[in-house]
Design a protein around this motif. Structure first.
Motif, PDB file in Angstrom:
ATOM      1  N   THR A 241       0.721  -1.346  -0.208  1.00 29.32           N
ATOM      2  CA  THR A 241      -0.017  -0.221   0.021  1.00 29.32           C
ATOM      3  C   THR A 241       0.836   1.365  -0.039  1.00 29.32           C
ATOM      4  O   THR A 241       1.823   1.278   0.575  1.00 29.32           O
ATOM      5  N   PRO A 242       0.797   2.243  -1.002  1.00 27.46           N
ATOM      6  CA  PRO A 242       1.537   3.415  -0.983  1.00 27.46           C
ATOM      7  C   PRO A 242       1.525   4.232   0.549  1.00 27.46           C
ATOM      8  O   PRO A 242       0.694   4.034   1.314  1.00 27.46           O
ATOM      9  N   PHE A 243       2.905   4.306   0.993  1.00 25.51           N
ATOM     10  CA  PHE A 243       3.110   5.038   2.164  1.00 25.51           C
ATOM     11  C   PHE A 243       2.737   6.571   2.090  1.00 25.51           C
ATOM     12  O   PHE A 243       2.665   7.303   0.989  1.00 25.51           O
ATOM     13  N   SER A 244       2.136   7.074   3.100  1.00 28.83           N
ATOM     14  CA  SER A 244       1.667   8.457   3.044  1.00 28.83           C
ATOM     15  C   SER A 244       1.889   8.985   4.328  1.00 28.83           C
ATOM     16  O   SER A 244       2.284   8.648   5.447  1.00 28.83           O
ATOM     17  N   SER A 245       1.582  10.267   4.798  1.00 28.21           N
ATOM     18  CA  SER A 245       1.674  11.012   5.988  1.00 28.21           C
ATOM     19  C   SER A 245       0.602  10.571   6.984  1.00 28.21           C
ATOM     20  O   SER A 245       0.855  10.483   8.020  1.00 28.21           O
ATOM     21  N   GLU A 246      -0.443   9.643   6.515  1.00 25.60           N
ATOM     22  CA  GLU A 246      -1.448   9.147   7.453  1.00 25.60           C
ATOM     23  C   GLU A 246      -0.906   7.556   7.937  1.00 25.60           C
ATOM     24  O   GLU A 246      -1.741   6.977   8.516  1.00 25.60           O
ATOM     25  N   SER A 247       0.256   6.905   7.265  1.00 29.39           N
ATOM     26  CA  SER A 247       0.451   5.556   7.605  1.00 29.39           C
ATOM     27  C   SER A 247       1.025   5.671   8.879  1.00 29.39           C
ATOM     28  O   SER A 247       1.911   6.396   9.416  1.00 29.39           O
ATOM     29  N   ASP A 248       0.619   4.641   9.714  1.00 30.94           N
ATOM     30  CA  ASP A 248       1.022   4.505  11.108  1.00 30.94           C
ATOM     31  C   ASP A 248       2.687   3.715  10.890  1.00 30.94           C
ATOM     32  O   ASP A 248       3.177   3.776  12.005  1.00 30.94           O
ATOM     33  N   SER A 249       2.704   2.810  10.075  1.00 28.33           N
ATOM     34  CA  SER A 249       4.083   2.191   9.980  1.00 28.33           C
ATOM     35  C   SER A 249       4.596   1.929   8.698  1.00 28.33           C
ATOM     36  O   SER A 249       3.758   2.608   7.737  1.00 28.33           O
ATOM     37  N   HIS A 250       5.835   1.688   8.195  1.00 28.99           N
ATOM     38  CA  HIS A 250       6.310   1.642   7.032  1.00 28.99           C
ATOM     39  C   HIS A 250       6.997   0.399   6.790  1.00 28.99           C
ATOM     40  O   HIS A 250       7.780  -0.083   7.825  1.00 28.99           O
ATOM     41  N   ILE A 251       7.083  -0.288   5.870  1.00 32.57           N
ATOM     42  CA  ILE A 251       8.135  -1.326   5.319  1.00 32.57           C
ATOM     43  C   ILE A 251       9.126  -0.541   4.204  1.00 32.57           C
ATOM     44  O   ILE A 251       8.734  -0.166   3.274  1.00 32.57           O
ATOM     45  N   SER A 252      10.380  -0.266   4.449  1.00 34.85           N
ATOM     46  CA  SER A 252      11.138   0.189   3.772  1.00 34.85           C
ATOM     47  C   SER A 252      12.340  -0.820   3.038  1.00 34.85           C
ATOM     48  O   SER A 252      12.816  -1.756   3.766  1.00 34.85           O
ATOM     49  N   VAL A 253      12.705  -0.608   1.949  1.00 32.49           N
ATOM     50  CA  VAL A 253      13.599  -1.412   1.115  1.00 32.49           C
ATOM     51  C   VAL A 253      14.747  -0.434   0.661  1.00 32.49           C
ATOM     52  O   VAL A 253      14.263   0.573  -0.191  1.00 32.49           O
ATOM     53  N   TRP A 254      15.817  -0.829   1.053  1.00 28.36           N
ATOM     54  CA  TRP A 254      17.136  -0.049   0.527  1.00 28.36           C
ATOM     55  C   TRP A 254      17.901  -1.014  -0.047  1.00 28.36           C
ATOM     56  O   TRP A 254      17.847  -2.344   0.077  1.00 28.36           O
ATOM     57  N   ARG A 255      18.580  -0.538  -1.296  1.00 25.25           N
ATOM     58  CA  ARG A 255      19.692  -1.565  -2.160  1.00 25.25           C
ATOM     59  C   ARG A 255      20.666  -1.161  -2.231  1.00 25.25           C
ATOM     60  O   ARG A 255      21.152   0.146  -2.273  1.00 25.25           O
ATOM     61  N   LEU A 256      21.830  -2.084  -2.149  1.00 22.57           N
ATOM     62  CA  LEU A 256      23.214  -1.878  -2.403  1.00 22.57           C
ATOM     63  C   LEU A 256      23.298  -1.721  -3.901  1.00 22.57           C
ATOM     64  O   LEU A 256      22.730  -2.476  -4.727  1.00 22.57           O
ATOM     65  N   PRO A 257      24.240  -0.717  -4.220  1.00 16.30           N
ATOM     66  CA  PRO A 257      24.686  -0.641  -5.727  1.00 16.30           C
ATOM     67  C   PRO A 257      25.040  -2.106  -6.066  1.00 16.30           C
ATOM     68  O   PRO A 257      25.942  -2.523  -5.743  1.00 16.30           O
ATOM     69  N   GLU A 258      24.815  -2.149  -7.459  1.00 12.29           N
ATOM     70  CA  GLU A 258      25.659  -3.353  -8.128  1.00 12.29           C
ATOM     71  C   GLU A 258      27.090  -3.393  -8.065  1.00 12.29           C
ATOM     72  O   GLU A 258      27.790  -4.625  -7.801  1.00 12.29           O
ATOM     73  N   SER A 259      27.767  -2.115  -8.253  1.00 10.74           N
ATOM     74  CA  SER A 259      29.160  -2.018  -8.222  1.00 10.74           C
ATOM     75  C   SER A 259      29.700  -1.265  -7.031  1.00 10.74           C
ATOM     76  O   SER A 259      28.968  -0.736  -6.427  1.00 10.74           O
TER      77      SER A 259
END
Length: 259
Positions: A241-259
């Motif tokens: 579900t899109p994260f918004s200013s009304e969201s109580d929590s979040h699932i965040s995904v960060w990625r390492l660059p390939e190089s």
């Protein structure tokens, strides 16, 4: 296969780890079918999300606990390892399975062997490290375990400071016959304590505090940049579900660059 319970040589002295240590009593009471976080529907969505990000590679769970997520994720065919600070929690995990290698140590510094496609940290446990420095080191430790292109996933509440009445530092989150819970906040250090009063069978109450540090999404993004990550996505729940200013929590995904 190595022993499923490991004492890592990379773990720093317990006295220097800014995190609560869960006791045997805590661990024995942790798995509760009445707790919504154990609902099969939630775990189905959670593990589907994580399995898709693992892309057939190995996954490492920081603060694996009793295996609430790791065990059903392994059932999806993902090879899972873990790091857990509390030996008592690992004892409960080992009662479920001995096929998930788990190092006993803190998630900011403990290292395990091998390279992973996914490192994940769920259900607000980033806050268990209750200094900013330790949280930054947690991101760096995730990066050390990931292959290029690998992903780090964090599930955490958005700080609920809008619920804090002016001039007060405490907010109740549960008031019932069996449990009274409220959070107290230090708005300078971002340190907080969850105070739990649980009714016992003899009518008395058991008090158990839990220390944590709340952290904002933007602050997490800065921690991720320090560790070399790039933000790939942020969602309001495991259904993306899109994260918004009304969201109580979040699932965040960060990625390492390939190089």
């Amino acid at each position: 296969m190595s022993s499923p319970v490991q004492q890592s040589a990379h773990t720093r002295d317990d006295r220097n780890v800014p995190s609560d240590l869960w006791t045997a009593r805590d661990a024995e009471a942790y798995d509760s079918p009445d707790d919504p976080m154990f609902s099969p529907e939630l775990l189905e969505r959670t593990t589907l999300f994580l399995a898709e990000l693992a892309q057939g590679g190995r996954a490492l769970e920081f603060a694996i606990g009793t295996g609430r997520v790791a065990v059903p994720l392994q059932s999806r065919g993902v090879e899972v390892s873990g790091i857990e600070y509390s030996p008592a929690m690992v004892e409960q995990l080992m009662k479920k399975t001995k096929t998930i290698p788990t190092a006993i140590g803190d998630m900011a510094t403990t290292r395990v062997d091998g390279e992973f496609s996914l490192v994940y940290l769920v259900y607000n446990t980033i806050g268990n490290l209750y200094t900013q420095d330790a949280q930054v080191e947690c991101f760096r430790n995730a990066a050390r375990h990931l292959r290029p292109g690998g992903r780090f996933v964090v599930e955490v509440l958005v700080p609920q400071l809008r619920r804090l009445p002016p001039g007060q530092n405490a907010v109740p989150f549960d008031v019932s016959e069996q449990h009274l819970g409220f959070d107290t906040y230090d708005l300078v250090s971002q340190r907080a304590i969850s105070h739990h009063y649980r009714r016992q069978s003899d009518g008395s109450y058991r008090y158990s505090p839990h220390n944590y540090r709340y952290v904002w999404p933007s602050e997490l993004d800065l921690m991720a940049r320090i560790a070399g990550f790039e933000l790939e996505g942020r969602f309001g729940d495991w259904d993306r579900t899109p994260f918004s200013s009304e969201s109580d929590s979040h699932i965040s995904v960060w990625r390492l660059p390939e190089s």
